[in-house]
Design a protein around this motif. Sequence first.
Motif, PDB file in Angstrom:
ATOM      1  N   LEU A 155      41.293  65.541  50.709  1.00 23.61           N
ATOM      2  CA  LEU A 155      41.417  64.237  50.050  1.00 23.61           C
ATOM      3  C   LEU A 155      42.699  63.520  50.464  1.00 23.61           C
ATOM      4  O   LEU A 155      42.705  62.299  50.665  1.00 23.61           O
ATOM      5  CB  LEU A 155      41.374  64.423  48.534  1.00 23.61           C
ATOM      6  N   LYS A 156      43.781  64.281  50.582  1.00 20.60           N
ATOM      7  CA  LYS A 156      45.038  63.661  51.019  1.00 20.60           C
ATOM      8  C   LYS A 156      44.919  63.157  52.451  1.00 20.60           C
ATOM      9  O   LYS A 156      45.384  62.058  52.779  1.00 20.60           O
ATOM     10  CB  LYS A 156      46.188  64.672  50.897  1.00 20.60           C
ATOM     11  N   GLY A 157      44.290  63.962  53.309  1.00 21.72           N
ATOM     12  CA  GLY A 157      44.110  63.542  54.698  1.00 21.72           C
ATOM     13  C   GLY A 157      43.262  62.290  54.810  1.00 21.72           C
ATOM     14  O   GLY A 157      43.569  61.376  55.588  1.00 21.72           O
ATOM     15  N   ALA A 158      42.194  62.227  54.017  1.00 20.20           N
ATOM     16  CA  ALA A 158      41.320  61.050  54.045  1.00 20.20           C
ATOM     17  C   ALA A 158      42.037  59.819  53.502  1.00 20.20           C
ATOM     18  O   ALA A 158      41.830  58.699  53.981  1.00 20.20           O
ATOM     19  CB  ALA A 158      40.058  61.324  53.235  1.00 20.20           C
ATOM     20  N   SER A 159      42.890  60.022  52.504  1.00 23.34           N
ATOM     21  CA  SER A 159      43.613  58.898  51.904  1.00 23.34           C
ATOM     22  C   SER A 159      44.644  58.307  52.858  1.00 23.34           C
ATOM     23  O   SER A 159      45.013  57.136  52.739  1.00 23.34           O
ATOM     24  CB  SER A 159      44.310  59.351  50.613  1.00 23.34           C
ATOM     25  N   GLU A 160      45.105  59.119  53.793  1.00 24.40           N
ATOM     26  CA  GLU A 160      46.089  58.648  54.772  1.00 24.40           C
ATOM     27  C   GLU A 160      45.439  58.186  56.069  1.00 24.40           C
ATOM     28  O   GLU A 160      46.118  57.699  56.974  1.00 24.40           O
ATOM     29  CB  GLU A 160      47.080  59.781  55.069  1.00 24.40           C
ATOM     30  N   ALA A 161      44.120  58.327  56.162  1.00 27.39           N
ATOM     31  CA  ALA A 161      43.406  57.952  57.384  1.00 27.39           C
ATOM     32  C   ALA A 161      43.300  56.428  57.498  1.00 27.39           C
ATOM     33  O   ALA A 161      43.407  55.707  56.500  1.00 27.39           O
ATOM     34  CB  ALA A 161      42.012  58.576  57.379  1.00 27.39           C
ATOM     35  N   PRO A 162      43.082  55.912  58.715  1.00 27.81           N
ATOM     36  CA  PRO A 162      43.011  54.460  58.926  1.00 27.81           C
ATOM     37  C   PRO A 162      41.687  53.857  58.462  1.00 27.81           C
ATOM     38  O   PRO A 162      40.754  53.676  59.237  1.00 27.81           O
ATOM     39  CB  PRO A 162      43.185  54.327  60.443  1.00 27.81           C
ATOM     40  N   THR A 163      41.588  53.581  57.174  1.00 29.17           N
ATOM     41  CA  THR A 163      40.449  52.848  56.625  1.00 29.17           C
ATOM     42  C   THR A 163      40.982  51.548  56.028  1.00 29.17           C
ATOM     43  O   THR A 163      42.196  51.381  55.873  1.00 29.17           O
ATOM     44  CB  THR A 163      39.736  53.663  55.529  1.00 29.17           C
ATOM     45  N   LEU A 164      40.092  50.645  55.667  1.00 28.42           N
ATOM     46  CA  LEU A 164      40.544  49.335  55.180  1.00 28.42           C
ATOM     47  C   LEU A 164      41.371  49.432  53.909  1.00 28.42           C
ATOM     48  O   LEU A 164      42.294  48.651  53.703  1.00 28.42           O
ATOM     49  CB  LEU A 164      39.333  48.430  54.927  1.00 28.42           C
ATOM     50  N   TRP A 165      41.012  50.389  53.032  1.00 27.66           N
ATOM     51  CA  TRP A 165      41.692  50.442  51.739  1.00 27.66           C
ATOM     52  C   TRP A 165      42.459  51.746  51.507  1.00 27.66           C
ATOM     53  O   TRP A 165      42.906  52.002  50.399  1.00 27.66           O
ATOM     54  CB  TRP A 165      40.685  50.241  50.608  1.00 27.66           C
ATOM     55  N   GLY A 166      42.589  52.584  52.514  1.00 24.44           N
ATOM     56  CA  GLY A 166      43.353  53.813  52.347  1.00 24.44           C
ATOM     57  C   GLY A 166      42.810  54.678  51.227  1.00 24.44           C
ATOM     58  O   GLY A 166      41.605  54.925  51.138  1.00 24.44           O
ATOM     59  N   GLN A 167      43.693  55.128  50.328  1.00 24.83           N
ATOM     60  CA  GLN A 167      43.262  56.020  49.252  1.00 24.83           C
ATOM     61  C   GLN A 167      42.254  55.362  48.317  1.00 24.83           C
ATOM     62  O   GLN A 167      41.470  56.046  47.656  1.00 24.83           O
ATOM     63  CB  GLN A 167      44.464  56.506  48.450  1.00 24.83           C
ATOM     64  N   ASP A 168      42.242  54.028  48.279  1.00 27.70           N
ATOM     65  CA  ASP A 168      41.307  53.347  47.381  1.00 27.70           C
ATOM     66  C   ASP A 168      39.854  53.523  47.791  1.00 27.70           C
ATOM     67  O   ASP A 168      38.951  53.233  47.006  1.00 27.70           O
ATOM     68  CB  ASP A 168      41.652  51.861  47.292  1.00 27.70           C
ATOM     69  N   CYS A 169      39.625  54.012  48.997  1.00 26.80           N
ATOM     70  CA  CYS A 169      38.245  54.318  49.391  1.00 26.80           C
ATOM     71  C   CYS A 169      37.662  55.445  48.545  1.00 26.80           C
ATOM     72  O   CYS A 169      36.445  55.644  48.525  1.00 26.80           O
ATOM     73  CB  CYS A 169      38.183  54.682  50.874  1.00 26.80           C
ATOM     74  N   ARG A 170      38.518  56.186  47.846  1.00 24.03           N
ATOM     75  CA  ARG A 170      38.008  57.199  46.908  1.00 24.03           C
ATOM     76  C   ARG A 170      37.125  56.554  45.849  1.00 24.03           C
ATOM     77  O   ARG A 170      36.196  57.177  45.333  1.00 24.03           O
ATOM     78  CB  ARG A 170      39.162  57.926  46.210  1.00 24.03           C
ATOM     79  N   ALA A 171      37.423  55.302  45.526  1.00 21.97           N
ATOM     80  CA  ALA A 171      36.637  54.601  44.508  1.00 21.97           C
ATOM     81  C   ALA A 171      35.194  54.390  44.954  1.00 21.97           C
ATOM     82  O   ALA A 171      34.315  54.129  44.129  1.00 21.97           O
ATOM     83  CB  ALA A 171      37.281  53.256  44.188  1.00 21.97           C
ATOM     84  N   LEU A 172      34.944  54.507  46.256  1.00 19.63           N
ATOM     85  CA  LEU A 172      33.601  54.316  46.798  1.00 19.63           C
ATOM     86  C   LEU A 172      32.832  55.634  46.904  1.00 19.63           C
ATOM     87  O   LEU A 172      31.665  55.629  47.286  1.00 19.63           O
ATOM     88  CB  LEU A 172      33.689  53.687  48.198  1.00 19.63           C
TER      89      LEU A 172
END
Length: 460
Positions: free
Chosen positions: A118-135
């Motif tokens: 989860l930490k790795g995904a939150s730091e990955a280059p996505t549009l919303w960073g950790q906020d993509c967890r909300a999806l």
Amino acid sequence: MPSAIKDHTAVEKSEDLPSILSKKFNISDVKQDALKWNKEWEAAIASSTAADVLKEISHFLDDSFFTPDDIEFFHQDLRRVQDHVAEILRSLFNEGHFDTIWLLLNAAEQRRHILEGLKGASEAPTLWGQDCRALCPEVTVSNFLTQGGKSFVDFLTRVLEISESSTKPAFLPNSWWEQASNLPNPWWGQASDVSPRKQVSQSTKVLFEVATINRNKFIAHFVMSSALSIVGDITNRSEGMKGALHIMENTEGYIARSLAGVKTTLRDKPLIRCENCTKTPEDIGQGVRFMVCSVCKTKLKFEVHYCSQSCQKQDWSLHKQACGKKPVSKGLSGTKGDSLWAFGDSNPAVDMIRNLGKKKGHHLTSLRDVGVNPCKGKRSPAAERQAEMLEADRNVDYFLFTASGETVRFVIDDPGAKMVFRINRGVIMMQTGDTGLDAMGEYMLKVMSGYPGLSRDIIL
């Protein structure tokens, strides 16, 4: 309208886009306290709907923000990440006995690897960073720890299947998130002080697609980061991985798989069952709130449950003898009072262990109490001697004999392997033939191969 995205690389690393839920729910910094961070995120996700999430996104964006070229770029980027993830997962499942090793890990180690993902995904280059967890409502630690961690293995299997599908990029289906598809723009026609950006489009179709792409990219990075964390621990033989690797390396494959399989059938929590009538909430139906003995709960922090005042009164003549004095219950199957509560009720081997000694007035206290089952017929003299010796010395898992007749006590230290071995031993010794003895012998051979005076022929 010209694209608002001039540089795709810049957008991938952009910090200009507002958060979806992290600011709204005041989510902690993951680097300071990962457990607290995860707990807050799980609570935020549980209290939100897909429509809530899309509304937060569309507060600042609408369909006009993205062009077809932007969407194509996002698709290609997701394909690239998913191909890499599929390669990692194929390697894990095909070469490393990953599923067995994972299931043999304790819950704390499993939680640590999931958090790393989860930490790795939150730091990955996505549009919303950790906020993509909300999806991603299905990507939570609590979800993945159920069934002894089997839910995590099942999730990785689904991700691999989706990633290898002919549809590229592949979107992992989720009914919760898909409820937000084709929703009208909730900010259309709102005043500028309500919506900080002028809403050009009434639709959220494109916005939903962009969010879906980033949802799946977050999932891909989560899988990649957690898998690499696990592989790193296996390669480096980390302290937390040693127990699982020890079982894999020092037991026959079927025993390791059996032990891992047993974990997937374990209950995550003890059952709530009425101490008097033994019914569970599922037996009675919805709307029934079970009560606990307030004295035991207050003084002993021990819960004894009742489905009604009537049952509590009926049980009082027995319960009053220990009420508030010591944590005692009837040891009903699957409850805290049952020393084997984690096991299901339909396993005959576990039922045999659970009921050992109850006729004599005592309950199972340890694996030492697991003796030898009665034989269905007449044992051979050697098997009968083995059974008598095992009953006489219950600390021993099996007796072997050297060529000169010297007795060798075979004892397994690992409690998990001991339980699986003793359950199999009990089943084998119920029979009059030698079915299963070879498998048991092969395991003993592996453990005792260095013992002086024991040859393969003697052990087998």
